[in-house]
Each structure stands twice: as structure tokens, then as C-alpha cells.
Design an enzyme around this catalytic site. Structure first.
Site, PDB file in Angstrom:
ATOM      1  N   THR A 107       8.419 -40.140  59.666  1.00  0.00           N
ATOM      2  CA  THR A 107       9.028 -39.391  60.772  1.00  0.00           C
ATOM      3  C   THR A 107       9.057 -40.206  62.057  1.00  0.00           C
ATOM      4  OG1 THR A 107       8.248 -37.369  59.767  1.00  0.00           O
ATOM      5  CG2 THR A 107       8.834 -37.223  62.066  1.00  0.00           C
ATOM      6  N   THR A 183       3.047 -39.945  57.949  1.00  0.00           N
ATOM      7  CA  THR A 183       1.656 -39.483  58.052  1.00  0.00           C
ATOM      8  C   THR A 183       1.072 -39.047  56.709  1.00  0.00           C
ATOM      9  OG1 THR A 183       2.424 -37.262  58.615  1.00  0.00           O
ATOM     10  CG2 THR A 183       1.874 -38.731  60.442  1.00  0.00           C
ATOM     11  N   ASP A 184       1.945 -38.636  55.768  1.00  0.00           N
ATOM     12  CA  ASP A 184       1.419 -38.012  54.545  1.00  0.00           C
ATOM     13  C   ASP A 184       0.447 -38.906  53.776  1.00  0.00           C
ATOM     14  OD1 ASP A 184       3.118 -36.012  55.273  1.00  0.00           O
ATOM     15  OD2 ASP A 184       4.503 -36.238  53.591  1.00  0.00           O
ATOM     16  N   LYS A 262      -5.552 -37.187  56.401  1.00  0.00           N
ATOM     17  CA  LYS A 262      -4.647 -36.164  56.912  1.00  0.00           C
ATOM     18  C   LYS A 262      -5.172 -34.814  56.426  1.00  0.00           C
ATOM     19  CE  LYS A 262       0.136 -34.732  57.321  1.00  0.00           C
ATOM     20  NZ  LYS A 262       1.553 -34.977  57.152  1.00  0.00           N
TER      21      LYS A 262
HETATM   22  N1  ASP Z   1       6.962 -36.886  54.970  1.00  0.00           N
HETATM   23  C1  ASP Z   1       6.734 -37.757  56.106  1.00  0.00           C
HETATM   24  C2  ASP Z   1       6.078 -39.021  55.601  1.00  0.00           C
HETATM   25  O1  ASP Z   1       4.919 -39.063  55.336  1.00  0.00           O
HETATM   26  C3  ASP Z   1       5.936 -37.079  57.129  1.00  0.00           C
HETATM   27  C4  ASP Z   1       5.646 -37.873  58.360  1.00  0.00           C
HETATM   28  O2  ASP Z   1       6.074 -38.964  58.598  1.00  0.00           O
HETATM   29  O3  ASP Z   1       4.884 -37.352  59.180  1.00  0.00           O
HETATM   30  O4  ASP Z   1       6.751 -39.988  55.471  1.00  0.00           O
END
Ligand code: ASP
Length: 462
Positions: A107, A183-184, A262
Site C-alpha cells: 500500500t 504490511t501483511d 502485524k
Molecule cells: N495487502 C497489502 C500488502 O501487504 C497491505 C499493505 O500494504 O498494508 O501488501
């Protein structure tokens, strides 16, 4: 619906487009078995499947239209989206530190194009400067996009490239490295870098955002500013995750790469240090240490990069009633190591003991970690633990399950033919993956509604 019957046909939407003469970005009137729709044909996003067209209607809504419901298409026009953020040249100031920013996706690397509804990447220095001009006051930033994936698509192939690239930036004399990441699975990659890139003389800071930069509540800019500041000026030289603090948006926390996880699917304050307290706070260009032990920045330290990985490591999350064939299947498929996330102090049921024995006899390494995340594996306390120990399962103190899994893949890659060396590596603390004790003020899981917590939150959430 099963997609099996489309096997061999690759891309049914493309076939319809060729047959009926329209393209992505065509404005169309589409006659389908379910009615007629007018709109813009959108490019396929990461999340859409190959059976549906995404059409942006005049109302702004996007709808999916199944390829085999389309009867006729009239092309009304063509309107390609502009995928560019206004670029401004990133100013250079020889007095400022040099930072390298690697992009992997997620993201933080995206913003929404309102006209089309597509999520688009933004990553050149000019685009970043255009959207976060504060970065130019911090450092001379050089960016390189390594991948453009959501983080569930990160894996060993990307880990090896990233580790080599981080090593390269350090050897090229950058004052710090930032890694933009979804983040995932950021905590998996933080663990990977902690093992593959040891003794960095400068900070290696991973950063992401839960909300894309076009949203008013986005955490992208502030996380990026804090991470870039840490890479440029932070006195600390570890692999870290720099993300939003837990009780206010005034500061960011730096978490050690082997102790971070996370913990919430959507809130901006999602990362927590597990089994310890965070390393430091970063706020408005200041660094406030929280932990009493961390590696300081030191120009004379020599980085070592060991970018190796064996994919035949796996993580087995034990559940009550698990049958032995789950583990047998892993052994039969040729896996060389298994990390078990066990219950309580490190337990599994008796039913799978014979499978543990078979795995051990097949030379598969087995390690125990905890589903509780906090606390230590203690297999001497109950009979179950003692029995499992005797079956050759090795306890890993307070190493987190995901960290142990990543470490095992790395250790098997580093020592492909030496199981004893793998075991030694696994059971020797590295980059904080296992600690001697967990501070009691580390473990604080708030329960909302309790009066004293309400009072506390009232004092910080204004
Ligand atoms: N689905 C995304 C990822 O991990 C979520 C994010 O970037 O926060 O790539």
C-alpha cells in the site's frame, strides 16, 4: 465457482476483447445477458480474476461483468488513465546524508486513481518528492523499485534479491537503507533481513502503510518521513520496522526485525514488539531510546550478507485433534525441517507422536515454538513436553513461530549438507530472535472497557 473448466484457455476476457473489438480503457456500451451497461473498461487489478471485466460506471462504481455474459460491445471512446503523479526533481544537498530506498510494493507504494478506481504505483524519487516534499529536508534520497507486489507475494526469490541489494547499498556507502513493503508480511521480511544481513553499520528500516496516500487518514507520509529520518540520522544500526505508535499519531516506533509482528488487520497502529519492548520512538526528528540494548551506528562495522534459503522448511500450526498424516505428508513431500507452533508451553497431542518419530527417522528437523507468542517454550514441565523432547523436537525458547520458520529456511540454505550446523544455528540467539527474559512491562494487552484503561486512554486520545 470452479475455474477448472477454463483451464487451457488462459484468458477468456482477452478472447472476448479480441472478438468484439475493444481494449482496456475503452469507453463501452456492453450488452450482457443481465442488461446493458455503459462505462470504462479498467485494467485488471491484483485482486480481480481472469473471468470478469471490471467496468467503471458513470456513477463512479466499479462492477464486475463475467466474460461469458457479454453479447455485444460498442466502443464509444478511449480514455487512458494518467498513471503519473506530477514529478518534481528531488533536490540534492551535499550537506545531507544519502539514503537508499528500495521499493517492493504494498500500500505504501500505491495510491488510488480516483478517475479509474485502479491502485497505481508511485515510486520514482520525483513522484515521492511530489507527494512527500519533507523528504528532501532529511536526505538525498535515491530510489530503486525492486518489485511491485502486495506482500503476500513476497517469498524466497524476492528475499534473496532484497538481501543482496541491501548489502550493496551498505557497501556503496549510503548512510541508511529504507525498504518500502506491504504490511501483511513485513515481519517475515524483517526476519529474513535480520538473518541474511548481519552486522549492518547503518540502519536498515522497513516501512509500510495501512492506508494508501490518497486517503485523509493515510499513515504513508508520516511513516515514510520517520523511516527516512531514522535511516539518515538514527544512531541505531539494526534491521527494524518503523511504524505508527500505539496510542497517538505523534510518534513512530522502531521495532527489532526479529521481534515484530502485524497484530491488527486494519488499524494503523498494527505492529507490536512481541516478547520485548520496542527499541525506540521517533518523533519530529528526535530519537528516544526505549530499550537498553541496541546496536549503535558504526562506520567501521563490516556487514555480512548470507543470501541463501531452502524452501523445504515449513510451519505447522498445531490444532487439537490433528492427525498424524498432516506431518507425514510434509515428510513424504521432502521437507527438510518443520517448525511447530504448539499449545501452551510447547505441546501437541499424543496422536501425532508416531509421525514425529517417522519425521525424526527421515532426518527432518523439528522445532517447537508457541502459539501464545509471549513466553518461553518449557518442555520439562509436563509429561507431554518431556515425551515430545525425547522424540527429537528441539525447543526454541521465545522465538516467534514465523521468525523460527524464516530462520529455518535460511539455516537450511546456509548449511545444505550439515544438519548439526543447522541445529546449532537455530538454537543460537541471533539478532534478538531469542532473549534471556521477557520484560514484564512488555506484555500489556489492553482490554477496552476496563475503568483504568478508559481513564488512561482518555488522557492520550484527545
Ligand atoms: N495487502 C497489502 C500488502 O501487504 C497491505 C499493505 O500494504 O498494508 O501488501
Amino acid at each position: 465457482m470452479s475455474t477448472d473448466r477454463y483451464r487451457g484457455y488462459r484468458d477468456p476476457c482477452r478472447a472476448v476483447m479480441q472478438r468484439l473489438g475493444f481494449k482496456v480503457w475503452s469507453e463501452v456500451r456492453m450488452e450482457t445477458t443481465r442488461g446493458t451497461f455503459e462505462g470504462l473498461v479498467l485494467p485488471r487489478s491484483e485482486t480481480s480474476d481472469e473471468l470478469h471485466f471490471a467496468l467503471k460506471l458513470g456513477t463512479g462504481y466499479n462492477i464486475g461483468i463475467r466474460h461469458d455474459t457479454v453479447r455485444a460491445v460498442e466502443e464509444l471512446g478511449f480514455r487512458e488513465a494518467v498513471y503519473k503523479i506530477p514529478e518534481q526533481e528531488f533536490p540534492k544537498d551535499p550537506a545531507l546524508p544519502r539514503v537508499k530506498l528500495y521499493g517492493t510494493g504494498g500500500t505504501i507504494a500505491s495510491r488510488l486513481d480516483y478517475r479509474t478506481g485502479a491502485v497505481i504505483p508511485a515510486f520514482t524519487p520525483g513522484e515521492l518528492y511530489g507527494s512527500v516534499p519533507e523528504l528532501a529536508d532529511i536526505c538525498n534520497l535515491e530510489t530503486e523499485k525492486l518489485f511491485g507486489v502486495f506482500s503476500e507475494n513476497m517469498g524466497p526469490e524476492q528475499y534473496l534479491v532484497l538481501a543482496e541489494k541491501v548489502g550493496e547499498a551498505i557497501r556503496d556507502g549510503y548512510d541508511g537503507v529504507v525498504v518500502g513493503h506491504g504490511t501483511d508480511t513485513m515481519h517475515h521480511t524483517a526476519a529474513v533481513l535480520s538473518f541474511m544481513v548481519q552486522n549492518p553499520p547503518v540502519p536498515v528500516v522497513m516501512v509500510g502503510s495501512q492506508r494508501s496516500s490518497d486517503r485523509p487518514s493515510s499513515d504513508a507520509a508520516r511513516n515514510l518521513i520517520a523511516a527516512t529520518w531514522t535511516a539518515a540520522n538514527g544512531p541505531i544500526a539494526e534491521v527494524m520496522v518503523c511504524m505508527f505508535g500505539p496510542t497517538s499519531d505523534k510518534y513512530n516506533l522502531l521495532h527489532r526485525g526479529t521481534r515484530v509482528r502485524k497484530m491488527h488487520s486494519s488499524t494503523r497502529s498494527t505492529f507490536r514488539t512481541i516478547g520485548d519492548i520496542p527499541l525506540a520512538m521517533v518523533q519530529d526528528g528526535t530519537f528516544t531510546p526505549l530499550h537498553d540494548s541496541w546496536q549503535p551506528r558504526r562506520a567501521d562495522r563490516e556487514v555480512t550478507v548470507q543470501a541463501r534459503y531452502d524452501e523445504r522448511a515449513t510451519l505447522l500450526y498445531y490444532y487439537p485433534g490433528m492427525l498424524p498424516d498432516v506431518l507425514d505428508a510434509v515428510v513424504e513431500k521432502g521437507y527438510r525441517g518443520v517448525v511447530i507452533a504448539g499449545t501452551g508451553l510447547g505441546h501437541v497431542n499424543r496422536k501425532i507422536y508416531p509421525a514425529l518419530e517417522r519425521a525424526r527417522d527421515a532426518g527432518v528437523q523439528m522445532y517447537m515454538t508457541l502459539q501464545t507468542l509471549w513466553g518461553f517454550v518449557q518442555m520439562q514441565v509436563y509429561e507431554t513436553g518431556r515425551e515430545i523432547l525425547q522424540l527429537g523436537v528441539v525447543p526454541l525458547a521465545n522465538m516467534m513461530p514465523e521468525v523460527a520458520f524464516i530462520k529455518l529456511g535460511w539455516a537450511l540454505g546456509v548449511h545444505p549438507d550439515d544438519p548439526d550446523a543447522v541445529r546449532t544455528l537455530m538454537t543460537t540467539p541471533l539478532a534478538g530472535d531469542m532473549t534471556e527474559r521477557e520484560p514484564h512491562d512488555g506484555y500489556l494487552i489492553f482490554q477496552g472497557g476496563v475503568p483504568e484503561i478508559r481513564e488512561f486512554l482518555g488522557s492520550v486520545w484527545r
